[in-house]
Scaffold this active site. Structure first.
Site, PDB file in Angstrom:
ATOM      1  N   TYR A 182      -9.609   4.520 -12.503  1.00 24.73           N
ATOM      2  CA  TYR A 182      -9.497   5.244 -11.223  1.00 24.73           C
ATOM      3  C   TYR A 182      -9.412   6.752 -11.412  1.00 24.73           C
ATOM      4  CZ  TYR A 182      -7.433   0.704  -9.830  1.00 24.73           C
ATOM      5  OH  TYR A 182      -7.168  -0.610  -9.615  1.00 24.73           O
ATOM      6  N   CYS A 194     -12.679   2.531 -28.916  1.00 20.54           N
ATOM      7  CA  CYS A 194     -14.031   3.072 -29.091  1.00 20.54           C
ATOM      8  C   CYS A 194     -14.749   3.168 -27.754  1.00 20.54           C
ATOM      9  CB  CYS A 194     -14.808   2.191 -30.054  1.00 20.54           C
ATOM     10  SG  CYS A 194     -13.949   2.029 -31.607  1.00 20.54           S
ATOM     11  N   GLU A 195     -14.220   3.956 -26.853  1.00 23.53           N
ATOM     12  CA  GLU A 195     -14.822   4.218 -25.536  1.00 23.53           C
ATOM     13  C   GLU A 195     -14.425   5.635 -25.164  1.00 23.53           C
ATOM     14  OE1 GLU A 195     -16.464   1.986 -23.523  1.00 23.53           O
ATOM     15  OE2 GLU A 195     -16.017   0.140 -24.612  1.00 23.53           O
ATOM     16  N   GLU A 255       4.181  -6.270   1.981  1.00 17.96           N
ATOM     17  CA  GLU A 255       3.897  -6.730   0.610  1.00 17.96           C
ATOM     18  C   GLU A 255       3.794  -5.549  -0.353  1.00 17.96           C
ATOM     19  OE1 GLU A 255       0.102  -8.570   1.295  1.00 17.96           O
ATOM     20  OE2 GLU A 255       0.958 -10.334   2.251  1.00 17.96           O
ATOM     21  N   ARG A 282      -5.493   2.518 -15.866  1.00 17.54           N
ATOM     22  CA  ARG A 282      -5.636   3.275 -14.616  1.00 17.54           C
ATOM     23  C   ARG A 282      -6.401   4.597 -14.777  1.00 17.54           C
ATOM     24  NH1 ARG A 282      -2.086   5.156 -11.799  1.00 17.54           N
ATOM     25  NH2 ARG A 282      -2.992   4.629  -9.803  1.00 17.54           N
ATOM     26  N   TYR A 342       0.511  -1.833 -11.943  1.00 16.89           N
ATOM     27  CA  TYR A 342      -0.876  -1.935 -12.403  1.00 16.89           C
ATOM     28  C   TYR A 342      -1.014  -1.354 -13.813  1.00 16.89           C
ATOM     29  CZ  TYR A 342      -1.040  -2.942  -7.494  1.00 16.89           C
ATOM     30  OH  TYR A 342      -0.758  -3.486  -6.269  1.00 16.89           O
ATOM     31  N   GLY A 386       0.764  -1.244   0.000  1.00 17.11           N
ATOM     32  CA  GLY A 386       0.000   0.000   0.000  1.00 17.11           C
ATOM     33  C   GLY A 386       0.791   1.288   0.000  1.00 17.11           C
ATOM     34  N   GLY A 391       4.037  -3.293  -3.691  1.00 18.26           N
ATOM     35  CA  GLY A 391       4.075  -3.476  -5.134  1.00 18.26           C
ATOM     36  C   GLY A 391       4.387  -2.138  -5.785  1.00 18.26           C
ATOM     37  N   ARG A 392       3.390  -1.254  -5.698  1.00 20.00           N
ATOM     38  CA  ARG A 392       3.504   0.057  -6.341  1.00 20.00           C
ATOM     39  C   ARG A 392       4.770   0.804  -5.923  1.00 20.00           C
ATOM     40  NH1 ARG A 392      -1.132   2.733  -7.900  1.00 20.00           N
ATOM     41  NH2 ARG A 392      -2.307   1.426  -6.463  1.00 20.00           N
TER      42      ARG A 392
HETATM   43  N1  PLP Z   1      -1.026  -7.152  -0.607  1.00 22.94           N
HETATM   44  C1  PLP Z   1      -2.332  -7.324  -0.892  1.00 22.94           C
HETATM   45  C2  PLP Z   1      -3.110  -8.325  -0.123  1.00 22.94           C
HETATM   46  C3  PLP Z   1      -2.947  -6.540  -1.878  1.00 22.94           C
HETATM   47  O1  PLP Z   1      -4.243  -6.706  -2.152  1.00 22.94           O
HETATM   48  C4  PLP Z   1      -2.165  -5.594  -2.596  1.00 22.94           C
HETATM   49  C5  PLP Z   1      -2.759  -4.730  -3.632  1.00 22.94           C
HETATM   50  O2  PLP Z   1      -3.919  -4.677  -3.879  1.00 22.94           O
HETATM   51  C6  PLP Z   1      -0.809  -5.461  -2.286  1.00 22.94           C
HETATM   52  C7  PLP Z   1      -0.269  -6.254  -1.290  1.00 22.94           C
HETATM   53  C8  PLP Z   1       0.092  -4.492  -3.001  1.00 22.94           C
HETATM   54  O3  PLP Z   1      -0.340  -3.206  -2.854  1.00 22.94           O
HETATM   55  P1  PLP Z   1       0.570  -1.992  -3.337  1.00 22.94           P
HETATM   56  O4  PLP Z   1       0.887  -2.202  -4.759  1.00 22.94           O
HETATM   57  O5  PLP Z   1      -0.294  -0.797  -3.116  1.00 22.94           O
HETATM   58  O6  PLP Z   1       1.764  -1.972  -2.469  1.00 22.94           O
END
Ligand code: PLP
Length: 421
Positions: free
Chosen positions: A316, A342-343, A273, A312, A371, A239, A275-276
């Site tokens: 969003y 076409c949207e 965890e 995205r 993403y 997150g 990602g972004r």
């Molecule tokens: N962990 C879980 C369970 C998630 O659902 C997500 C994203 O939806 C992430 C980790 C990674 O989130 P982020 O990319 O915001 O760090």
């Protein structure tokens, strides 16, 4: 922080001129900076070094094998949400014992695959799922390690589509009922409960929601220990937010300073965890201007990338900075930057001030590493784009562009429909 920069008004990724890659790879394509990915990982790892921790890179944000391998090489683990992501994570080189498996709908075959591969643990989201894991583990003679995903009912103050830790969201188990769920799970023969997990949302720019969530989880963990359930790992999900426009997200250091005093003294292993945070600003989408269209008072810059390549903005309303690869010093115009789909939602930027460009000019859509490609589709029968990665002064194609043949792979026309003319 990233390793995209302008030199003599031309965009470079690390030491490579992006327009040179575009000439060879064609457009549109995603381009990733290896150094940016690795730096982000190291920053977080260093900030957390004073306590035992495991960073499980969230494969869903970008599961390209080259990116995953770059992180596995750094010692990262992986957070997965499907059998397909497990397959990719293992192919990329993540050790199974550093993989955590999340998601509300794990199937029996996915659970069996993960158990057989020997993953670290499942983040369990419901009691029927715990039952199924218990059953499958018994069937193949294994004991499954699990954490229960708890919904701490914390507002992450982010977009409603990426908020996950409020009680009305489908994720996790309500915190006020969690004691019962832990007790029930711990009583199952083929399950060992070792952790608590929560993921409260994505693109979180302040540390406060994490502090609030950890405080609630700590109360729960203390209550669990009183009834004899010993928690070894605290997983606070992903997150961490990044800069797309004018956000001011907390740094890895500020994040660590806020949470370590809460987690450190407990001696429990911290799992996160992200990602972004790791890949978001490490990727751009390079696209070529097809037409400049004027209609009434509006100017549209029509490009060859579409919402099927980067959804995205359509999904969003998200902001991505967009700039020409070559800055000419031409006067700014105000235009909508749109794709060919076409949207009406196929729009990367509305009423955006941008240096005037001509048909044929190349543009970079920044902060597209997370993403981006993973959410792309073949809508409008558009082949998925290529992906490339720069490592120092060289670039590598890390996914080939799909062909028209790829578009119809696996399809067939029943014999009965084929009429001789
Ligand atoms: N962990 C879980 C369970 C998630 O659902 C997500 C994203 O939806 C992430 C980790 C990674 O989130 P982020 O990319 O915001 O760090």
């Amino acid at each position: 922080m990233d390793f995209f920069h302008y030199e003599n008004n031309e965009l470079f990724c690390e030491e490579v001129l992006v327009s040179d890659i575009a000439e060879q790879v064609g457009t549109p394509f995603y381009l990733y900076s290896h150094r940016t990915i690795v730096e982000h990982y190291r920053k977080l790892d260093k900030a957390l070094e004073s306590i035992e921790h495991l960073i499980c890179y969230s494969m869903k944000s970008n599961s390209n094998l080259a990116i995953a391998r770059s992180l596995a090489n750094e010692g990262s683990g992986a957070d997965i949400v499907s059998g397909g992501e497990l397959y990719r994570a293992l192919k990329a080189g993540f050790p199974a014992e550093k993989i955590v498996f999340a998601g509300v709908g794990k199937t029996e075959s996915e659970i069996e695959y993960a158990l057989k591969m020997g993953i670290l643990m499942f983040n369990v989201e419901s009691m029927p799922e715990a039952d199924l894991i218990n059953y499958v583990a018994g069937k193949i003679g294994k004991k499954a390690k699990i954490a229960l995903r708890v919904n701490p009912d914390v507002d992450a103050h982010t977009h409603k589509h990426i908020t996950t830790g409020k009680k009305e969201n489908k994720f996790g188990l309500a915190i006020d009922e969690a004691l019962g769920y832990f007790t029930e799970s711990a009583s199952k023969e083929n399950i060992e409960v070792i952790g608590v997990q929560a993921h409260i949302g994505s693109q979180i720019v302040s540390t406060m929601p994490y502090v609030e969530a950890i405080n609630r989880l700590t109360t729960l963990i203390n209550d669990l220990e009183k009834i004899g359930i010993k928690i070894q790992t605290l997983n606070i999900g992903g997150g961490l937010g990044i800069i797309y426009n004018e956000e001011n997200p907390s740094t890895a250091q500020q994040f660590a300073e806020a949470i370590l005093p809460l987690v450190g003294p407990t001696g429990r292993k911290l799992i996160i965890e992200p990602g972004r945070f790791i890949v978001g600003n490490a990727g751009i989408l390079v696209t070529r201007t097809t037409y400049i269209k004027k209609s009434g008072s509006k100017t549209f810059i029509i490009v060859d990338a579409g919402m099927n390549d980067l959804i995205r903005p359509a999904l969003y309303d998200s902001y991505h900075s967009i700039k020409p690869l070559k800055m000419t010093g031409a006067e700014d115009i105000t235009a909508d930057i749109v794709g060919p789909i076409c949207e009406s939602a196929d729009c990367f930027a509305k009423e955006r001030k941008i240096e005037s460009v001509n048909a044929g000019d190349l543009l970079a859509i920044f902060s597209a590493g997370a993403y981006g490609f993973v959410m792309s589709s073949n809508y409008n029968s558009r082949p998925k784009v290529a992906e490339a990665m720069v490592i120092g002064d060289k670039y590598y194609t890390v996914r080939e562009r799909e062909t028209y043949d790829d578009l119809i792979k696996g399809e067939s026309i029943p014999e009965i429909l084929i009429h001789d003319k």
